[in-house]
Design an enzyme around this catalytic site. Structure first.
Site, PDB file in Angstrom:
ATOM      1  N   LYS A  16      38.941  84.754  68.264  1.00  0.00           N
ATOM      2  CA  LYS A  16      38.239  84.206  66.859  1.00  0.00           C
ATOM      3  C   LYS A  16      37.016  85.067  66.701  1.00  0.00           C
ATOM      4  O   LYS A  16      36.476  85.543  65.663  1.00  0.00           O
ATOM      5  CB  LYS A  16      38.117  82.654  66.938  1.00  0.00           C
ATOM      6  CG  LYS A  16      39.218  81.775  67.248  1.00  0.00           C
ATOM      7  CD  LYS A  16      38.964  80.344  66.933  1.00  0.00           C
ATOM      8  CE  LYS A  16      38.253  79.918  68.420  1.00  0.00           C
ATOM      9  NZ  LYS A  16      38.887  80.058  69.710  1.00  0.00           N
ATOM     10  N   ARG A  91      38.720  71.515  64.493  1.00  0.00           N
ATOM     11  CA  ARG A  91      39.484  71.644  65.624  1.00  0.00           C
ATOM     12  C   ARG A  91      40.682  70.670  65.775  1.00  0.00           C
ATOM     13  O   ARG A  91      41.571  70.531  66.691  1.00  0.00           O
ATOM     14  CB  ARG A  91      38.952  71.467  66.849  1.00  0.00           C
ATOM     15  CG  ARG A  91      38.791  72.992  67.454  1.00  0.00           C
ATOM     16  CD  ARG A  91      37.923  73.030  68.665  1.00  0.00           C
ATOM     17  NE  ARG A  91      36.925  73.918  68.213  1.00  0.00           N
ATOM     18  CZ  ARG A  91      36.799  74.983  69.322  1.00  0.00           C
ATOM     19  NH1 ARG A  91      37.615  75.196  70.318  1.00  0.00           N
ATOM     20  NH2 ARG A  91      35.825  76.178  69.028  1.00  0.00           N
ATOM     21  N   ARG A 130      36.231  88.111  79.961  1.00  0.00           N
ATOM     22  CA  ARG A 130      35.340  88.224  78.881  1.00  0.00           C
ATOM     23  C   ARG A 130      33.995  88.582  79.697  1.00  0.00           C
ATOM     24  O   ARG A 130      33.661  87.539  80.680  1.00  0.00           O
ATOM     25  CB  ARG A 130      35.344  86.955  78.164  1.00  0.00           C
ATOM     26  CG  ARG A 130      34.146  86.871  76.882  1.00  0.00           C
ATOM     27  CD  ARG A 130      34.316  85.987  75.801  1.00  0.00           C
ATOM     28  NE  ARG A 130      34.679  84.531  76.508  1.00  0.00           N
ATOM     29  CZ  ARG A 130      34.998  83.512  75.741  1.00  0.00           C
ATOM     30  NH1 ARG A 130      35.400  83.928  74.535  1.00  0.00           N
ATOM     31  NH2 ARG A 130      35.123  82.565  76.312  1.00  0.00           N
ATOM     32  N   ARG A 164      30.643  83.352  80.458  1.00  0.00           N
ATOM     33  CA  ARG A 164      30.333  82.016  79.802  1.00  0.00           C
ATOM     34  C   ARG A 164      30.554  80.905  80.902  1.00  0.00           C
ATOM     35  O   ARG A 164      31.541  81.106  81.645  1.00  0.00           O
ATOM     36  CB  ARG A 164      31.265  81.639  78.551  1.00  0.00           C
ATOM     37  CG  ARG A 164      30.279  81.809  77.217  1.00  0.00           C
ATOM     38  CD  ARG A 164      31.477  81.700  76.307  1.00  0.00           C
ATOM     39  NE  ARG A 164      32.208  80.643  76.007  1.00  0.00           N
ATOM     40  CZ  ARG A 164      32.857  80.417  74.786  1.00  0.00           C
ATOM     41  NH1 ARG A 164      32.867  81.404  73.853  1.00  0.00           N
ATOM     42  NH2 ARG A 164      33.696  79.357  74.689  1.00  0.00           N
ATOM     43  N   ARG A 175      40.560  73.474  78.589  1.00  0.00           N
ATOM     44  CA  ARG A 175      40.071  73.730  77.336  1.00  0.00           C
ATOM     45  C   ARG A 175      41.535  74.396  76.451  1.00  0.00           C
ATOM     46  O   ARG A 175      41.666  73.890  75.279  1.00  0.00           O
ATOM     47  CB  ARG A 175      39.418  75.009  77.285  1.00  0.00           C
ATOM     48  CG  ARG A 175      37.919  74.673  77.152  1.00  0.00           C
ATOM     49  CD  ARG A 175      36.878  76.138  77.667  1.00  0.00           C
ATOM     50  NE  ARG A 175      36.981  77.024  76.389  1.00  0.00           N
ATOM     51  CZ  ARG A 175      36.873  78.180  76.883  1.00  0.00           C
ATOM     52  NH1 ARG A 175      36.352  78.749  77.943  1.00  0.00           N
ATOM     53  NH2 ARG A 175      36.674  79.184  75.941  1.00  0.00           N
TER      54      ARG A 175
HETATM   55  P1  AP5 Z   1      36.940  85.935  71.812  1.00  0.00           P
HETATM   56  O1  AP5 Z   1      36.802  86.701  70.513  1.00  0.00           O
HETATM   57  O2  AP5 Z   1      35.751  85.529  72.412  1.00  0.00           O
HETATM   58  O3  AP5 Z   1      37.970  84.636  71.670  1.00  0.00           O
HETATM   59  P2  AP5 Z   1      37.536  83.456  71.021  1.00  0.00           P
HETATM   60  O4  AP5 Z   1      38.832  82.952  70.270  1.00  0.00           O
HETATM   61  O5  AP5 Z   1      36.334  83.239  70.167  1.00  0.00           O
HETATM   62  O6  AP5 Z   1      37.495  82.307  72.326  1.00  0.00           O
HETATM   63  P3  AP5 Z   1      36.521  81.299  72.464  1.00  0.00           P
HETATM   64  O7  AP5 Z   1      36.462  81.214  74.142  1.00  0.00           O
HETATM   65  O8  AP5 Z   1      35.167  81.606  72.166  1.00  0.00           O
HETATM   66  O9  AP5 Z   1      37.285  79.857  71.852  1.00  0.00           O
HETATM   67  P4  AP5 Z   1      36.862  78.474  72.275  1.00  0.00           P
HETATM   68  O10 AP5 Z   1      37.441  77.810  70.872  1.00  0.00           O
HETATM   69  O11 AP5 Z   1      37.601  77.937  73.436  1.00  0.00           O
HETATM   70  O12 AP5 Z   1      35.169  78.486  72.286  1.00  0.00           O
HETATM   71  P5  AP5 Z   1      34.100  77.964  71.130  1.00  0.00           P
HETATM   72  O13 AP5 Z   1      33.085  78.679  71.674  1.00  0.00           O
HETATM   73  O14 AP5 Z   1      34.529  78.014  69.983  1.00  0.00           O
HETATM   74  O15 AP5 Z   1      38.123  86.804  72.810  1.00  0.00           O
HETATM   75  C1  AP5 Z   1      38.263  86.472  74.133  1.00  0.00           C
HETATM   76  C2  AP5 Z   1      38.150  87.659  75.079  1.00  0.00           C
HETATM   77  O16 AP5 Z   1      39.467  88.408  74.834  1.00  0.00           O
HETATM   78  C3  AP5 Z   1      37.095  88.551  74.918  1.00  0.00           C
HETATM   79  O17 AP5 Z   1      36.713  89.180  76.178  1.00  0.00           O
HETATM   80  C4  AP5 Z   1      37.741  89.754  74.058  1.00  0.00           C
HETATM   81  O18 AP5 Z   1      36.956  90.886  74.187  1.00  0.00           O
HETATM   82  C5  AP5 Z   1      39.130  89.573  74.237  1.00  0.00           C
HETATM   83  N1  AP5 Z   1      39.785  90.002  73.235  1.00  0.00           N
HETATM   84  C6  AP5 Z   1      39.849  89.491  72.071  1.00  0.00           C
HETATM   85  N2  AP5 Z   1      40.896  90.057  71.155  1.00  0.00           N
HETATM   86  C7  AP5 Z   1      41.504  90.852  72.002  1.00  0.00           C
HETATM   87  C8  AP5 Z   1      42.976  91.514  71.635  1.00  0.00           C
HETATM   88  N3  AP5 Z   1      43.613  91.358  70.765  1.00  0.00           N
HETATM   89  N4  AP5 Z   1      43.389  92.053  72.897  1.00  0.00           N
HETATM   90  C9  AP5 Z   1      43.000  91.940  74.064  1.00  0.00           C
HETATM   91  N5  AP5 Z   1      41.817  91.332  74.478  1.00  0.00           N
HETATM   92  C10 AP5 Z   1      41.170  90.642  73.232  1.00  0.00           C
HETATM   93  O19 AP5 Z   1      33.813  76.598  71.769  1.00  0.00           O
HETATM   94  C11 AP5 Z   1      33.313  76.082  72.959  1.00  0.00           C
HETATM   95  C12 AP5 Z   1      33.252  74.757  73.235  1.00  0.00           C
HETATM   96  O20 AP5 Z   1      32.447  74.114  72.327  1.00  0.00           O
HETATM   97  C13 AP5 Z   1      34.877  73.875  73.019  1.00  0.00           C
HETATM   98  O21 AP5 Z   1      35.472  74.063  74.258  1.00  0.00           O
HETATM   99  C14 AP5 Z   1      34.184  72.488  72.747  1.00  0.00           C
HETATM  100  O22 AP5 Z   1      33.871  72.005  73.779  1.00  0.00           O
HETATM  101  C15 AP5 Z   1      32.776  73.080  71.778  1.00  0.00           C
HETATM  102  N6  AP5 Z   1      33.400  72.905  70.440  1.00  0.00           N
HETATM  103  C16 AP5 Z   1      33.236  74.016  69.623  1.00  0.00           C
HETATM  104  N7  AP5 Z   1      33.587  73.672  68.345  1.00  0.00           N
HETATM  105  C17 AP5 Z   1      34.003  72.520  68.391  1.00  0.00           C
HETATM  106  C18 AP5 Z   1      34.533  71.541  67.392  1.00  0.00           C
HETATM  107  N8  AP5 Z   1      34.955  72.219  66.245  1.00  0.00           N
HETATM  108  N9  AP5 Z   1      34.746  70.368  67.995  1.00  0.00           N
HETATM  109  C19 AP5 Z   1      34.532  69.770  68.933  1.00  0.00           C
HETATM  110  N10 AP5 Z   1      33.842  70.829  69.777  1.00  0.00           N
HETATM  111  C20 AP5 Z   1      33.620  71.819  69.700  1.00  0.00           C
HETATM  112 MG    MG Z   2      34.686  82.341  70.378  1.00  0.00          MG
END
Ligand code: AP5
Ligand code: MG
Length: 219
Positions: A16, A91, A130, A164, A175
């Site tokens: 994402k 989500r 990552r 992270r 997660r």
């Molecule tokens: P990356 O692009 O970083 O992936 P991402 O989908 O953004 O993953 P996140 O870990 O950020 O998602 P998340 O939903 O768990 O965390 P968030 O910060 O939103 O890519 C990942 C890795 O893969 C990188 O190394 C990248 O280089 C690599 N990569 C990317 N594309 C690739 C490809 N095509 N091929 C190979 N490699 C690739 O949320 C964190 C926490 O916050 C949650 O757990 C929750 O506790 C809280 N939170 C956030 N939003 C909410 C909500 N709406 N409601 C409640 N709690 C929430």
């Molecule tokens: Mg992210």
């Protein structure tokens, strides 16, 4: 093209953040990542950040009562007049319904929901490999998305990186479980509204983006 009010969804590690960066660079709309907002608040040790940390460290969702308010405030800001890119919100079904009332009230209807689909077994490796630039937040992967010059950020030239906190193996497992369970009702919700576009996230980063561009040019 009319205003782009986008939602980007996908399991943890689906890409994402990686794709959101490309979208906001090309379409010049603000990037609203609830995860980034929480991490900034945790770093600054605000009251909301300390509350959110209890959930994030376990890989659980921050309660909707906190998250919905943050998004409502952010969407009411002036810069979203030109559109916006929500990353990681909604989500669950309750958040999707809350978003519906926010966008109705603000008259900023969602144009499309892009769902980056990646099978769960690929995600653990994505998250464990990552690393992130300490200075500008650019995201890399030790195998799939390396900086052009080892140890140097492509974007800002700095040399320090971090992982992270919630990318620890135990947290990652929870997660992925938590989000997998909530994903299906969300997909059904947006499918019914004819807003859902699913792209294959298990291919090269630039190929994923080409699929997204096709969707965005068609709407
Ligand atoms: P990356 O692009 O970083 O992936 P991402 O989908 O953004 O993953 P996140 O870990 O950020 O998602 P998340 O939903 O768990 O965390 P968030 O910060 O939103 O890519 C990942 C890795 O893969 C990188 O190394 C990248 O280089 C690599 N990569 C990317 N594309 C690739 C490809 N095509 N091929 C190979 N490699 C690739 O949320 C964190 C926490 O916050 C949650 O757990 C929750 O506790 C809280 N939170 C956030 N939003 C909410 C909500 N709406 N409601 C409640 N709690 C929430
Ligand atoms: Mg992210």
């Amino acid at each position: 093209m009319s205003t782009l009010n986008l939602v980007l969804m996908g399991l943890p590690g689906a890409g994402k953040g990686t794709q959101a960066q490309k979208i906001v660079d090309e379409f010049e709309i603000p990037h609203i990542s609830t995860g980034d907002i929480f991490r900034a608040a945790m770093k600054n040790e605000t009251e909301m950040g300390l509350e959110a940390k209890k959930y994030i460290d376990q890989g659980n969702l921050v309660p909707d009562s906190v998250t919905d308010g943050i998004v409502a405030d952010r969407l009411a800001e002036d810069d979203t007049k030109v559109g916006f890119m929500l990353d990681g919100y909604p989500r669950n079904l309750e958040q999707a319904q809350a978003l519906d009332s926010m966008t109705a009230k603000l008259n900023k209807p969602i144009s499309a929901v892009i769902n980056i689909h990646v099978d769960a077994d690929v995600l653990v490796e994505r998250l464990s490999g990552r690393f992130i630039c300490k200075n500008c937040g650019a995201t890399y992967h030790k195998l799939y998305n390396k900086p052009k010059v080892e140890g140097t950020c492509d974007v800002c030239g700095h040399h320090e990186f971090y992982q992270r906190e919630d990318d620890k193996p135990e947290t990652v497992k929870n997660r992925i479980e938590v989000n997998t369970k909530l994903n299906t009702p969300l997909i059904d919700f947006y499918n019914d509204k004819k807003l859902l576009y699913t792209v294959n996230g298990d291919q090269d980063i630039n190929d994923v983006y080409r699929e997204i561009q096709k969707v965005l040019r068609a709407i």
